[in-house]
Design a protein around this motif. Sequence first.
Motif, short mmCIF file in Angstrom:
data_model
loop_
_atom_site.label_atom_id
_atom_site.label_comp_id
_atom_site.label_asym_id
_atom_site.label_seq_id
_atom_site.Cartn_x
_atom_site.Cartn_y
_atom_site.Cartn_z
N UNK A 92 91.35 0.91 -40.46
CA UNK A 92 90.81 0.46 -39.18
C UNK A 92 91.95 0.50 -38.16
N UNK A 93 91.59 0.41 -36.89
CA UNK A 93 92.59 0.46 -35.82
C UNK A 93 92.29 -0.60 -34.77
N UNK A 94 93.25 -0.77 -33.87
CA UNK A 94 93.10 -1.67 -32.71
C UNK A 94 92.72 -3.09 -33.12
N UNK A 95 93.49 -3.66 -34.03
CA UNK A 95 93.23 -5.05 -34.47
C UNK A 95 93.77 -6.01 -33.41
N UNK A 108 88.86 -12.26 -34.86
CA UNK A 108 89.48 -10.98 -35.23
C UNK A 108 88.58 -9.85 -34.75
N UNK A 109 89.14 -8.93 -33.98
CA UNK A 109 88.42 -7.75 -33.49
C UNK A 109 89.14 -6.50 -33.97
N UNK A 110 88.36 -5.50 -34.39
CA UNK A 110 88.97 -4.22 -34.74
C UNK A 110 87.92 -3.11 -34.66
N UNK A 134 81.34 -7.04 -43.99
CA UNK A 134 80.59 -5.84 -44.34
C UNK A 134 80.78 -4.77 -43.27
N UNK A 135 80.73 -3.52 -43.68
CA UNK A 135 80.78 -2.43 -42.70
C UNK A 135 79.45 -2.36 -41.96
N UNK A 136 79.51 -2.03 -40.66
CA UNK A 136 78.30 -2.05 -39.83
C UNK A 136 78.08 -0.74 -39.09
N UNK A 137 79.06 0.16 -39.15
CA UNK A 137 78.95 1.39 -38.36
C UNK A 137 79.38 1.21 -36.93
N UNK A 186 82.26 -1.32 -34.11
CA UNK A 186 83.43 -2.20 -34.09
C UNK A 186 83.06 -3.61 -34.55
N UNK A 187 84.04 -4.27 -35.15
CA UNK A 187 83.82 -5.60 -35.74
C UNK A 187 84.45 -6.66 -34.84
N UNK A 188 83.71 -7.75 -34.64
CA UNK A 188 84.23 -8.93 -33.96
C UNK A 188 83.70 -10.13 -34.71
N UNK A 189 84.60 -10.92 -35.30
CA UNK A 189 84.17 -12.05 -36.13
C UNK A 189 85.17 -13.18 -36.02
#
Length: 822
Positions: free
Chosen positions: A363-366, A382-384, A426-429, A431-434
């Motif tokens: 992943x990138x841009x954490x 945490x965002x990535x 879980x992967x979502x397809x 970007x992740x923000x949690x």
Amino acid sequence: MQPRPKINRLISMKNNPSESTQKLAAYASLAVAAIALHTDTQAAIQYTDIDPDTLVTGNGSIYDLDLDNNGSADFRFKANANVTSVSYFKDIDIKALGNNQVLAETFPFPTTWGATWPYGADGLSNGQMIKPVGKWGPGSYPTYWGSFSVSIPGTLDLARKHRTFPYGDFSGGHFLGTSDQYIGLQLEVSAQHYFGWIRVDVSANADSLWIKDFAFEDLPNTAIAAGAHTQSPADSVSNLAVADVSDFGDGQDLQISFDKVSDESIISGYRAYIVKSINASGFDLNAAQVVNGANYTTIAKTGNNISQVLPATANDVDGDPITNHSAYKLFIMTVADGIQTTLNALSSPSDEITLLSPFADPVTNINLSDVSEFQDGRDLQVDFDQAQNENTIDEYRIIIVKSADAGTFDLAMANNVGPANYFQVAKTGSPVSTTLDSTSTDKDGDLIIPDTLYQAFVLSIADGSMATLNTLSGPSNAVQLFSYRSADTVTITQVMDIDNHHDGRDLEISFNKAADETTIDEYRAIVVTEAAVPGFFPHTANALPPDRYLAIAKTGNNLTVTLPANAKDSDGDPVVENINYRIFIHSIADGFYAGINSLSGPSPVVKLTNTIAADGVTNITAADISDHQDGRDMEIGFPKAADENTIYRYRLIVVPSADAAAFDLAAADALPVGRYMEIQKTNADIQTTLDSNSTDIHGIPITEQMPYKVFVLSLADGNNATVNTLSGPSNEVTLTSIPSGLKEDNEAVIQIYTANQQLFADIPHRNGEPINLSVYSMNGQLLRQYRFNQDNIRLQPYLSPNNLYIVEVKRGQERTLKKVKF
């Protein structure tokens, strides 16, 4: 030759040449379909059949050929016939108009007539190649008849027949009495050359010409075969194969192979095209020929079957880099040489291949943020950006690491973190923000709490099929939890040593502005020694006085700044060279939107250096001057360095000749004490001998019969220069001994020396005794002998320069031997 039955048209210029010319031009215009010259990479032959065949006969009859159908004549055929009761003259010729040309050859003519036609139109057979190489006649090939000269510009004869009283008959020309012979034509359009042919019959009496058909190749500078109606295609390659041979994630992973075409002499080379499988069914020769040159790989013919790995920069035909997890097929184009073959050929596609990597995509841009006031894991967001190819991934794991440990946290450690100490996502397809939960811990199992600086890592868990190895991201920014909102942190993008001022002006810092600058009053750049980083916290930054940071105004843009000359580090010491520093950016809260200052994570290490080199020396000489059988036998000289202000001292380094070629500055700098001789600079040229305990670079004492070369290392003074400089090698020197039959007496008071090819001997207190002086070669052979009565001897023995000799001086019972070099 009998007239052909299909001919039903007679062109005669006797009555109205102008009208006949117009009719012929109109007829040719109707017969030729619309033709457009082009410069595409694929050639096309433009062919025209004159049906019925056209006859040109009579005196002055012409046929104008418009080869490219642009409305202008390119070549003119002419029939000439002049017949009287005692002589006749019959001639068929062709004239190239404008800058066009006709393929020519030496014109046959009987020498008994005393005349020559140097050139006429060359008669070609079906299949002969018409190409740039050849005798192209544009123009004025002169003809000679005895002393009478005729020059008709641009005109070449096809056939001639003469009878002139009283000389007799003459028949000549490559076309006289022939059927289905071809003339090679060269057409110039806009400075480009096009090649073509025209097929004709010529009567045996040189009075009739039949025009049958013609054609030209519409790709410039491309050969055509006489009589060719269509292009000649190149062969396709066979046995295409493509393999995944590496794990770079680019073109270097692809190895392609194929069998060469059977005859490579008629092609110019090959091109490899990588096509996405979903597009392969529509990829044909036309599509291949318009692909940009950056999007295929050119492969030279070698005479062997091809097997090679593509370059890292290889793209597919769409211009996209070759990457993992994309399905591709390979096509190979055989490129025609444009002479023997004029059509390229495209292979069938290879089997499909998908590059696979054993590693899950990272992943990138954490980004780590303090978003709440719970004073536990719920405050951390945490965002990535998701991995580029999530097909390689089963899940993500967020791991929180104390910033003090982040520099040493690696994949092996991440794989060993237990389930209680990471946060599963879980992967979502997308970007992740949690945010974490109240029981979240760091990697050590400690609860997330305020006043501790944290960084986040994301572990990509391999799916076990598309990838089998996990991948760890880089660290996020550093965040410390506070009880109320902090000013936004920034990310440092680059720190660089940019100059040689020897102070803060050499240090340039670049960072991205805070995402929300409304929370910020200003930024502060803080220089911290690497040793002080573990104890540097936000409260440490808050306590710094103004002379230990650089205040930077926000501008709404990312920033790049250079420190001032008087910049100090966080300890109050001036920023200087040769110290490892890390940079922090302190975001100062505006007091309204945010009440807590925020500290960035540390930058990479930066060290200011001065790379000025000490001045080197040249023209080093080494000589064997004595017979101690150690370093004292070796004399070394060299001119002083041009600028000794940059030099602290010199080091004399003796290197066995076998090692001299590989000896460099790094090796010289690494030598331990005892393997060189250090001498002071004197502001004068150096002439010195080594010590009795001198060794070479391996620590082996200097000895005889070993070839050596000498280097001089200029030691930088540390102020005017900071980098040492190594000289080139001296001449080769090998120490040799006086033969056993001659023993050197080092105790005698007689002094022997040489200068300017002369020999000197100083003998104090002679007391009237005669002096005997002998010169021997190094193998003990007597070369010269002298007798003197004076105390001080000076002579020129006329010996070979740059050679060693043994000089013996005797006075009574006193005897001195000395090894000298002239």
